[in-house]
Design a protein around this motif. Structure first.
Motif, PDB file in Angstrom:
ATOM      1  N   ASP A   1      -6.609  -6.422  12.399  1.00 29.72           N
ATOM      2  CA  ASP A   1      -7.219  -7.740  12.553  1.00 29.72           C
ATOM      3  C   ASP A   1      -8.740  -7.677  12.443  1.00 29.72           C
ATOM      4  N   GLN A   2      -9.336  -6.528  12.755  1.00 24.06           N
ATOM      5  CA  GLN A   2     -10.783  -6.383  12.698  1.00 24.06           C
ATOM      6  C   GLN A   2     -11.296  -6.208  11.262  1.00 24.06           C
ATOM      7  N   ILE A   3     -10.464  -5.678  10.359  1.00 28.64           N
ATOM      8  CA  ILE A   3     -10.950  -5.371   9.007  1.00 28.64           C
ATOM      9  C   ILE A   3     -10.525  -6.393   7.960  1.00 28.64           C
ATOM     10  N   ARG A   4      -9.629  -7.276   8.287  1.00 24.97           N
ATOM     11  CA  ARG A   4      -9.126  -8.233   7.299  1.00 24.97           C
ATOM     12  C   ARG A   4     -10.247  -9.162   6.834  1.00 24.97           C
ATOM     13  N   GLY A   5     -10.435  -9.253   5.508  1.00 26.67           N
ATOM     14  CA  GLY A   5     -11.439 -10.135   4.939  1.00 26.67           C
ATOM     15  C   GLY A   5     -12.822  -9.526   4.794  1.00 26.67           C
ATOM     16  N   ARG A   6     -13.007  -8.282   5.167  1.00 21.38           N
ATOM     17  CA  ARG A   6     -14.325  -7.641   5.091  1.00 21.38           C
ATOM     18  C   ARG A   6     -14.455  -6.825   3.811  1.00 21.38           C
TER      19      ARG A   6
ATOM     20  N   SER B   1      -8.398  -8.126   1.046  1.00 18.93           N
ATOM     21  CA  SER B   1      -7.882  -9.487   0.957  1.00 18.93           C
ATOM     22  C   SER B   1      -6.630  -9.678   1.796  1.00 18.93           C
ATOM     23  N   LYS B   2      -5.826  -8.626   1.927  1.00 23.18           N
ATOM     24  CA  LYS B   2      -4.577  -8.750   2.672  1.00 23.18           C
ATOM     25  C   LYS B   2      -4.323  -7.437   3.385  1.00 23.18           C
ATOM     26  N   ALA B   3      -4.017  -7.518   4.653  1.00 22.73           N
ATOM     27  CA  ALA B   3      -3.687  -6.330   5.443  1.00 22.73           C
ATOM     28  C   ALA B   3      -2.595  -6.733   6.419  1.00 22.73           C
ATOM     29  N   GLU B   4      -1.464  -6.066   6.330  1.00 19.44           N
ATOM     30  CA  GLU B   4      -0.359  -6.453   7.204  1.00 19.44           C
ATOM     31  C   GLU B   4       0.315  -5.222   7.786  1.00 19.44           C
ATOM     32  N   VAL B   5       0.897  -5.429   8.965  1.00 18.11           N
ATOM     33  CA  VAL B   5       1.615  -4.374   9.676  1.00 18.11           C
ATOM     34  C   VAL B   5       2.995  -4.901  10.019  1.00 18.11           C
ATOM     35  N   ASN B   6       4.017  -4.165   9.617  1.00 22.18           N
ATOM     36  CA  ASN B   6       5.395  -4.511   9.945  1.00 22.18           C
ATOM     37  C   ASN B   6       6.009  -3.390  10.763  1.00 22.18           C
ATOM     38  N   GLU B   7       6.975  -3.730  11.580  1.00 27.83           N
ATOM     39  CA  GLU B   7       7.630  -2.719  12.394  1.00 27.83           C
ATOM     40  C   GLU B   7       8.565  -1.880  11.535  1.00 27.83           C
ATOM     41  N   GLY B   8       8.565  -0.581  11.798  1.00 25.24           N
ATOM     42  CA  GLY B   8       9.451   0.331  11.091  1.00 25.24           C
ATOM     43  C   GLY B   8      10.623   0.722  11.968  1.00 25.24           C
ATOM     44  N   THR B   9      11.258   1.802  11.593  1.00 28.33           N
ATOM     45  CA  THR B   9      12.391   2.285  12.373  1.00 28.33           C
ATOM     46  C   THR B   9      11.900   2.928  13.664  1.00 28.33           C
ATOM     47  N   THR B  10      12.771   3.008  14.647  1.00 25.92           N
ATOM     48  CA  THR B  10      12.458   3.649  15.910  1.00 25.92           C
ATOM     49  C   THR B  10      13.128   5.014  15.938  1.00 25.92           C
ATOM     50  N   VAL B  11      12.329   6.052  16.139  1.00 29.34           N
ATOM     51  CA  VAL B  11      12.853   7.412  16.213  1.00 29.34           C
ATOM     52  C   VAL B  11      13.335   7.636  17.642  1.00 29.34           C
ATOM     53  N   LYS B  12      14.599   8.018  17.786  1.00 32.92           N
ATOM     54  CA  LYS B  12      15.180   8.192  19.116  1.00 32.92           C
ATOM     55  C   LYS B  12      15.436   9.674  19.371  1.00 32.92           C
TER      56      LYS B  12
ATOM     57  N   THR C   1       0.401  -2.141   5.002  1.00 28.92           N
ATOM     58  CA  THR C   1       0.057  -2.445   3.622  1.00 28.92           C
ATOM     59  C   THR C   1      -1.365  -2.979   3.563  1.00 28.92           C
ATOM     60  N   ILE C   2      -2.182  -2.375   2.701  1.00 29.97           N
ATOM     61  CA  ILE C   2      -3.570  -2.796   2.504  1.00 29.97           C
ATOM     62  C   ILE C   2      -3.717  -3.247   1.050  1.00 29.97           C
ATOM     63  N   VAL C   3      -4.257  -4.447   0.837  1.00 29.27           N
ATOM     64  CA  VAL C   3      -4.499  -4.961  -0.510  1.00 29.27           C
ATOM     65  C   VAL C   3      -5.993  -5.216  -0.651  1.00 29.27           C
ATOM     66  N   LEU C   4      -6.601  -4.562  -1.645  1.00 35.24           N
ATOM     67  CA  LEU C   4      -8.014  -4.764  -1.947  1.00 35.24           C
ATOM     68  C   LEU C   4      -8.141  -5.669  -3.165  1.00 35.24           C
ATOM     69  N   LYS C   5      -9.150  -6.519  -3.152  1.00 33.20           N
ATOM     70  CA  LYS C   5      -9.350  -7.480  -4.235  1.00 33.20           C
ATOM     71  C   LYS C   5     -10.765  -7.330  -4.774  1.00 33.20           C
ATOM     72  N   ASP C   6     -10.898  -7.365  -6.090  1.00 32.79           N
ATOM     73  CA  ASP C   6     -12.202  -7.265  -6.730  1.00 32.79           C
ATOM     74  C   ASP C   6     -12.778  -8.662  -6.876  1.00 32.79           C
ATOM     75  N   ILE C   7     -13.886  -8.931  -6.203  1.00 33.72           N
ATOM     76  CA  ILE C   7     -14.447 -10.285  -6.232  1.00 33.72           C
ATOM     77  C   ILE C   7     -15.310 -10.517  -7.461  1.00 33.72           C
ATOM     78  N   SER C   8     -15.790  -9.452  -8.102  1.00 31.52           N
ATOM     79  CA  SER C   8     -16.637  -9.643  -9.282  1.00 31.52           C
ATOM     80  C   SER C   8     -15.831 -10.209 -10.449  1.00 31.52           C
ATOM     81  N   VAL C   9     -14.566  -9.803 -10.596  1.00 28.73           N
ATOM     82  CA  VAL C   9     -13.726 -10.325 -11.676  1.00 28.73           C
ATOM     83  C   VAL C   9     -13.400 -11.790 -11.423  1.00 28.73           C
ATOM     84  N   ASP C  10     -13.148 -12.144 -10.148  1.00 30.73           N
ATOM     85  CA  ASP C  10     -12.866 -13.547  -9.824  1.00 30.73           C
ATOM     86  C   ASP C  10     -14.068 -14.428 -10.106  1.00 30.73           C
ATOM     87  N   GLU C  11     -15.274 -13.918  -9.783  1.00 32.59           N
ATOM     88  CA  GLU C  11     -16.474 -14.704 -10.053  1.00 32.59           C
ATOM     89  C   GLU C  11     -16.646 -14.904 -11.558  1.00 32.59           C
TER      90      GLU C  11
END
Length: 139
Positions: free
Chosen positions: A33-38, A83-94, A115-125
């Motif tokens: 949550d601290q790095i999303r959008g930076r 641009s996008k950073a998400e965390v999903n729960e995985g399997t539980t090791v027992k 999952t981390i997704v980086l976006k190039d802003i220079s191409v969008d501009e």
């Protein structure tokens, strides 16, 4: 290849994912949550200075995504943002921990998928500038 046929997301986004990372999803989310959008450089500084254990695994993923952007698509690292950073729960090791009198105590190690997704802003501009010039020509 002509610029007209380009899809913006296809050429500007690069992803890296890590699966079955041995940390709980809740603890990884407080770092994500601290790095999303930076920007990429700001993200590296934040992750190196934060005192959480999840930072190391996330830092490796951000490095990997930037390397993918540089090697696969030829993008410059200075113009990348998270641009996008998400965390999903995985399997539980027992596991079972041996206890007194032959008993077993269950241990549950939670894992997560990041999952981390980086976006190039220079191409969008550049695409936005092209659209503006086309609109001006049509008027």
């Amino acid at each position: 290849m002509e610029k007209k046929n380009r899809k913006p997301n296809q050429y500007t986004e690069v992803a890296a994912s890590g699966q079955h990372i041995c940390i709980s999803a809740h603890k990884a989310r407080r770092v994500i949550d601290q790095i999303r959008g930076r920007s990429y450089e700001e993200t590296l500084m934040i992750l190196e200075l934060m005192p959480y254990r999840a930072c190391y695994d996330i830092l490796k993923l951000v490095y990997s995504a930037a390397a993918n952007a540089n090697h696969n698509k030829g993008l410059n690292e200075t113009s990348l943002i998270v641009s996008k950073a998400e965390v999903n729960e995985g399997t539980t090791v027992k596991k079972l921990k041996p206890r007194a009198r032959g008993r077993g105590y269950p241990i549950r190690r939670s894992t997560c998928h990041i999952t981390i997704v980086l976006k190039d802003i220079s191409v969008d501009e550049q695409l936005e500038k092209d659209k503006r010039t086309k609109e001006r020509r049509n008027i």
